[in-house]
Each structure stands twice: as C-alpha cells, then as structure tokens.
Design a protein around this motif. Structure first.
Motif, short mmCIF file in Angstrom:
data_model
loop_
_atom_site.label_atom_id
_atom_site.label_comp_id
_atom_site.label_asym_id
_atom_site.label_seq_id
_atom_site.Cartn_x
_atom_site.Cartn_y
_atom_site.Cartn_z
N LEU A 189 0.82 -1.21 0.00
CA LEU A 189 0.00 0.00 0.00
C LEU A 189 0.86 1.26 0.00
CD1 LEU A 189 -2.86 -0.90 2.54
CD2 LEU A 189 -2.97 -0.91 0.04
N SER A 190 1.99 1.21 0.68
CA SER A 190 2.86 2.39 0.75
C SER A 190 3.54 2.66 -0.60
CB SER A 190 3.91 2.23 1.85
OG SER A 190 4.92 1.32 1.47
N HIS A 191 3.49 1.70 -1.51
CA HIS A 191 4.07 1.88 -2.84
C HIS A 191 3.04 2.24 -3.91
CE1 HIS A 191 7.62 0.09 -1.03
NE2 HIS A 191 8.29 0.56 -2.05
N PHE A 192 1.78 2.38 -3.51
CA PHE A 192 0.75 2.79 -4.47
C PHE A 192 1.10 4.18 -5.01
CE2 PHE A 192 -3.40 0.40 -3.15
CZ PHE A 192 -2.84 -0.79 -3.53
N ASP A 193 0.78 4.40 -6.28
CA ASP A 193 0.98 5.75 -6.83
C ASP A 193 -0.12 6.66 -6.30
OD1 ASP A 193 -1.36 5.31 -8.32
OD2 ASP A 193 -0.29 4.88 -10.17
N SER A 194 -0.04 7.95 -6.63
CA SER A 194 -0.97 8.92 -6.05
C SER A 194 -2.43 8.65 -6.42
CB SER A 194 -0.57 10.34 -6.45
OG SER A 194 -0.62 10.47 -7.86
N VAL A 195 -2.67 8.12 -7.61
CA VAL A 195 -4.03 7.80 -8.01
C VAL A 195 -4.58 6.65 -7.17
CG1 VAL A 195 -5.47 6.96 -9.92
CG2 VAL A 195 -3.68 8.65 -10.36
N ALA A 196 -3.82 5.58 -7.03
CA ALA A 196 -4.26 4.42 -6.25
C ALA A 196 -4.35 4.77 -4.76
CB ALA A 196 -3.33 3.24 -6.48
N THR A 197 -3.48 5.65 -4.30
CA THR A 197 -3.49 6.06 -2.89
C THR A 197 -4.80 6.75 -2.53
OG1 THR A 197 -1.09 6.25 -2.80
CG2 THR A 197 -2.31 7.50 -1.17
N LYS A 198 -5.40 7.45 -3.47
CA LYS A 198 -6.68 8.14 -3.19
C LYS A 198 -7.76 7.16 -2.79
CE LYS A 198 -5.80 12.27 -5.77
NZ LYS A 198 -5.90 12.97 -7.02
N TRP A 199 -7.66 5.94 -3.26
CA TRP A 199 -8.63 4.92 -2.87
C TRP A 199 -8.62 4.72 -1.35
CZ3 TRP A 199 -8.17 0.19 -0.44
CH2 TRP A 199 -9.29 -0.61 -0.47
N LEU A 200 -7.46 4.89 -0.73
CA LEU A 200 -7.34 4.69 0.72
C LEU A 200 -8.00 5.80 1.54
CD1 LEU A 200 -3.65 3.43 0.96
CD2 LEU A 200 -5.71 2.13 1.53
N TYR A 201 -8.30 6.94 0.93
CA TYR A 201 -8.91 8.05 1.68
C TYR A 201 -10.19 7.60 2.38
CZ TYR A 201 -5.90 11.35 -0.95
OH TYR A 201 -4.85 12.04 -1.51
N GLN A 202 -10.96 6.75 1.73
CA GLN A 202 -12.21 6.27 2.32
C GLN A 202 -11.97 5.39 3.54
OE1 GLN A 202 -14.22 3.31 -0.19
NE2 GLN A 202 -12.28 3.03 -1.26
N LYS A 203 -10.75 4.94 3.71
CA LYS A 203 -10.41 4.05 4.83
C LYS A 203 -9.73 4.81 5.98
CE LYS A 203 -11.28 0.20 2.44
NZ LYS A 203 -12.40 -0.67 2.77
N GLN A 204 -9.71 6.13 5.90
CA GLN A 204 -8.94 6.91 6.86
C GLN A 204 -9.28 6.58 8.31
OE1 GLN A 204 -9.32 11.32 7.44
NE2 GLN A 204 -7.20 11.30 6.70
N ASN A 205 -10.55 6.53 8.66
CA ASN A 205 -10.92 6.23 10.06
C ASN A 205 -10.47 4.84 10.48
OD1 ASN A 205 -12.00 8.57 11.23
ND2 ASN A 205 -13.86 8.32 10.03
N GLU A 206 -10.60 3.87 9.59
CA GLU A 206 -10.14 2.51 9.91
C GLU A 206 -8.62 2.49 10.09
OE1 GLU A 206 -11.54 -0.46 7.12
OE2 GLU A 206 -13.43 0.64 6.91
N ILE A 207 -7.91 3.21 9.23
CA ILE A 207 -6.45 3.25 9.33
C ILE A 207 -6.03 3.93 10.63
CG2 ILE A 207 -4.32 4.11 8.27
CD1 ILE A 207 -5.73 3.81 5.52
N ILE A 208 -6.75 4.98 11.00
CA ILE A 208 -6.45 5.66 12.28
C ILE A 208 -6.67 4.70 13.45
CG2 ILE A 208 -7.27 7.44 13.87
CD1 ILE A 208 -7.67 9.26 11.38
N ASP A 209 -7.80 3.98 13.44
CA ASP A 209 -8.06 3.00 14.51
C ASP A 209 -6.94 1.98 14.58
OD1 ASP A 209 -10.49 4.20 15.17
OD2 ASP A 209 -11.68 2.81 13.93
N HIS A 210 -6.57 1.47 13.42
CA HIS A 210 -5.51 0.46 13.34
C HIS A 210 -4.19 1.03 13.88
CE1 HIS A 210 -3.73 -2.90 10.56
NE2 HIS A 210 -3.19 -2.92 11.74
N THR A 211 -3.88 2.26 13.52
CA THR A 211 -2.64 2.92 13.96
C THR A 211 -2.60 3.05 15.48
OG1 THR A 211 -2.54 4.17 11.90
CG2 THR A 211 -1.21 4.99 13.73
N ILE A 212 -3.68 3.55 16.04
CA ILE A 212 -3.74 3.79 17.49
C ILE A 212 -3.57 2.48 18.27
CG2 ILE A 212 -5.31 4.45 19.38
CD1 ILE A 212 -6.37 6.67 17.50
N ASN A 213 -4.10 1.40 17.74
CA ASN A 213 -4.07 0.12 18.45
C ASN A 213 -2.91 -0.79 18.07
OD1 ASN A 213 -6.52 0.52 19.97
ND2 ASN A 213 -7.57 0.40 18.01
#
Length: 183
Positions: A56-80
C-alpha cells in the motif's frame, strides 16, 4: 503475473521490488485487489500484514486516493497497533491523506502529540506524528499552541538530524499560520 494472483501466498515471504511493482500495477485499476490487499493488513499473520502495508505504501498517487475512504479505519488500526514497523507504515499512509476540519478525531490528535516527545518511539514515528499533528491542528490556533509547546520542549533533547529538520519545518508552518506564537 495474472489477475488470479494469490496475494496471501505472495505476501507470506520476502518481497522483491519487481513483485511490489507488479502487484501495484494490478491493483491500480482494480478496487477488488486494493480491497484484498487492505484486508490483509489487518490479518493475524504479522509478515503478511506488514507486507500488505508495504505494498500500500508503494501505491501511486491515483491508487493512494482509494485509501482516503479508509482513513478512520487506518487511524483506529494505527492507534491500536503494537508492531512498530506496521505503525510506521500506517502513519506513512495517513501522511499521504488530507485531513479536513469537519472530520478530525481528537483521539488521533492526542495519539500524535503523545508520540512526539516519547524517547521510546523510533525517530520515524515521531517525525510522522509531528507532520500529522500539524495537519490536524492547523485548523485551530489553540491546538497549534499546544503543538508548538510540545515541539518547543524538544529543543532541549538530542535529536537525529531528520527529526530536527522535521521539527524545524513544522515549527515554520506553525509560525506562518499563527505568527503570534513567535518569541
């Protein structure tokens, strides 16, 4: 590599750059593959989860935008997350995303600010937390004041060159946003 790639199998071992590029290329226009990679990041197998985050960290900028919808889940994952490498990669993914005033999470702001002065945290996590704290605090002068105080405390601490540079750059941004904090 074909469309029927077994991601779990490919991510269970050591990743080569050519494999990373191939998977990213396949995922570029295929949200199903992006979703599958993302779902592997939260699995119980540490190696597969880490490798999926690495992809995921190697996705280009277009593919990375797909992750925007997952921001809250990624934040939860990061905190825990207790695995330092996975936490760093999660923070890197969040560092590529925009933050909006109407969707800020105080728990994540607190998380970032708490990691900045923590001498037990790796420098990369501390630097990413500085950047992410600014991106969230920039909407509110009182939060910028708190972040500025936190960064100011670091002036007495020996820091790596990269951490010093990040601190300096974030403080410049704070001063541009809130000139009243200049001493």
């Amino acid at each position: 590599m074909n469309k029927s790639i077994n991601l779990r199998e490919n991510l269970s071992g050591r990743l080569q750059m050519n494999m990373i590029h191939e998977i990213c290329l396949l995922a570029h226009d295929d949200n199903r593959i992006k979703e599958e990679i993302y779902n592997l990041t939260i699995g119980k197998d540490e190696r597969i989860a880490y490798n999926a985050l690495w992809i995921l960290s190697h996705f280009d900028s277009v593919a990375t935008k797909w992750l925007y919808q997952k921001q809250n889940e990624i934040i939860d994952h990061t905190i825990n997350e207790s695995h330092v490498g996975k936490r760093r990669l999660l923070l890197s993914l969040l560092n590529q995303q925009p933050f909006h005033e109407d969707s800020l999470r105080t728990d994540f702001i607190d998380f970032c600010i708490s990691k900045i002065p923590s001498a037990v945290e790796p420098y990369a996590i501390r630097a990413l937390c500085m950047k992410l704290a600014y991106e969230q605090c920039k909407f509110y002068p009182e939060l910028l004041t708190e972040l500025n105080s936190c960064l100011d405390m670091l002036s007495q601490e020996p820091l790596s060159p990269a951490l010093k540079s990040t601190r300096k750059n974030v403080m410049k941004k704070i001063m541009r946003k809130c000139p009243s904090l200049a001493k």
